[in-house]
Scaffold this active site. Structure first.
Site, short mmCIF file in Angstrom:
data_model
loop_
_atom_site.label_atom_id
_atom_site.label_comp_id
_atom_site.label_asym_id
_atom_site.label_seq_id
_atom_site.Cartn_x
_atom_site.Cartn_y
_atom_site.Cartn_z
N GLU A 14 81.42 1.36 23.90
CA GLU A 14 82.34 0.25 23.67
C GLU A 14 81.82 -1.08 24.23
O GLU A 14 82.57 -2.03 24.42
CB GLU A 14 83.71 0.58 24.28
N SER A 146 88.87 3.68 22.36
CA SER A 146 88.68 2.92 21.12
C SER A 146 88.43 3.80 19.90
O SER A 146 87.75 3.40 18.95
CB SER A 146 87.53 1.91 21.25
N TYR A 212 88.85 -3.04 15.05
CA TYR A 212 88.09 -4.23 15.41
C TYR A 212 87.56 -5.03 14.22
O TYR A 212 86.73 -5.90 14.40
CB TYR A 212 86.94 -3.83 16.34
N ARG A 251 98.68 0.38 27.74
CA ARG A 251 99.19 0.53 26.38
C ARG A 251 99.20 2.01 26.02
O ARG A 251 98.19 2.71 26.20
CB ARG A 251 98.32 -0.23 25.38
N ASP A 253 99.78 4.98 23.05
CA ASP A 253 99.68 5.17 21.61
C ASP A 253 100.44 6.41 21.18
O ASP A 253 100.41 7.45 21.88
CB ASP A 253 98.21 5.29 21.20
N GLU A 270 97.93 9.08 23.85
CA GLU A 270 97.16 8.74 25.04
C GLU A 270 97.70 7.46 25.66
O GLU A 270 98.50 6.75 25.05
CB GLU A 270 95.68 8.57 24.71
N ASN A 272 96.20 3.96 27.58
CA ASN A 272 95.02 3.14 27.84
C ASN A 272 95.29 2.24 29.05
O ASN A 272 96.16 1.38 28.99
CB ASN A 272 94.72 2.26 26.62
N GLY A 276 92.37 -3.03 24.79
CA GLY A 276 91.52 -4.08 24.26
C GLY A 276 92.12 -5.46 24.42
O GLY A 276 93.33 -5.64 24.31
#
Length: 309
Positions: A14, A146, A212, A251, A253, A270, A272, A276
């Site tokens: 990443e 990611s 992205y 964050r 998901d 998951e 984070n 990002g």
């Protein structure tokens, strides 16, 4: 004026995303009135220590950690900063390590009563012997972010190709039953779940490219879903953030199978600890929706930095 060092780059898969995140965060911090220096992290630990604590003095007041992936997001760099007693953004060693280890995070989620997809950790090479569960299912590395290395195995897919693609990420993989329906995500700022976003990728699923590449994924905030599902996703995101001991911004998901009654189709995928921070990223988008500008978000994160004891 706060002197902020933005750590970015690193050497995980990443790296490029981290460089974009770091540049954007540095610009936002400067707009917020902070003195900023950017640092591309390498494996040279001595150079990093000298940068943070130069012999002549004048090191940063706080580190903004814009690294993604292994070594930057899994507790390793956090351990260095703890030893050096340098304040830093995002979560500490333990929360970062647990969140990055997907099987361990699943154990925490289930202990809280949160639903996860049916799944198991297997040896990667066993994929060459046949399907570990009925298709469709998801194969993912146990410790990447990611959506790096994530594959959905559907009818007709070449399992040997999936096994080979996972080789760079270790000998163990997590396999989970694919949950149909809709992709949701929730940003948490300390003790507040900000909003729920629904993601509608134009690709087959919300993979690295969809995350992205501008225009590939539609972001709907607030998500157009029933209120009970919306509120439960926020509750679960905050509960997971607090249970792991996260700090600052995180964050979570989710997948929501909207063919199931009520909230029964919601599962957490998951959490984070360093989501990002690119111009397309979800947590900053939710902050903007809540009336928090980019410079304000950057300042909030610096002000909520973790201070090692």
């Amino acid at each position: 004026m706060t002197r902020v060092a933005v750590l970015m780059g690193g050497w995980s898969p990443e790296r490029e995303v981290s460089l974009v995140s770091g540049k954007a965060c540095a610009e936002g911090l400067r707009e917020g009135g902070h003195e900023v220096v950017e640092y591309d992290v390498t494996r040279d630990l001595r150079a990093l220590v000298d940068f943070l604590r130069p012999a002549a003095g004048g090191g940063p007041d706080v580190v903004f950690n814009a690294l993604h992936g292994r070594y930057g997001e899994d507790g390793c760099i956090q351990g260095v900063l703890e030893i050096m007693r340098v304040p830093y953004t995002h979560s500490g060693v333990l929360a970062s390590a647990i969140a990055m280890d997907k099987p361990m995070a699943r154990h925490v989620f289930t202990s809280l009563g949160l639903r996860v997809a049916q799944g198991a950790v297997i040896e990667r090479r066993s994929l060459a012997w046949g399907d570990p569960m009925s298709r469709p299912y998801v194969v993912k590395p146990v410790d990447q972010g990611s959506s790096v290395g994530v594959h959905i195995v559907r009818e007709g897919d070449n399992l040997a190709a999936v096994e080979a693609a996972e080789a760079p990420y270790g000998e163990r993989v997590l396999v989970e039953k694919f949950v149909p329906g809709r992709e949701l995500t929730v940003a948490v700022m300390d003790d507040h779940a900000v909003a729920v976003t629904e993601l509608r990728p134009r690709t087959r699923f919300y993979d690295y490219e969809a995350k992205y590449t501008d225009g590939i994924t539609e972001h709907l905030v607030p998500a157009p879903i029933p209120e009970d599902v919306y509120e439960l996703a926020k509750q679960w995101a905050l509960l997971a953030h607090e249970a792991l001991g996260c700090n600052g911004l995180s964050r979570a998901d989710f997948r929501w199978d909207d063919s199931q009654p009520g909230t029964s189709g919601l599962v957490i995928l998951e959490l984070n600890t360093q989501p990002g921070m690119t111009p397309l990223s979800l947590a900053p988008e939710q902050a903007r929706w809540a009336g928090i500008s980019w410079p304000q978000l950057m300042t909030w994160m610096v002000e909520h930095a973790r201070h090692p004891s």
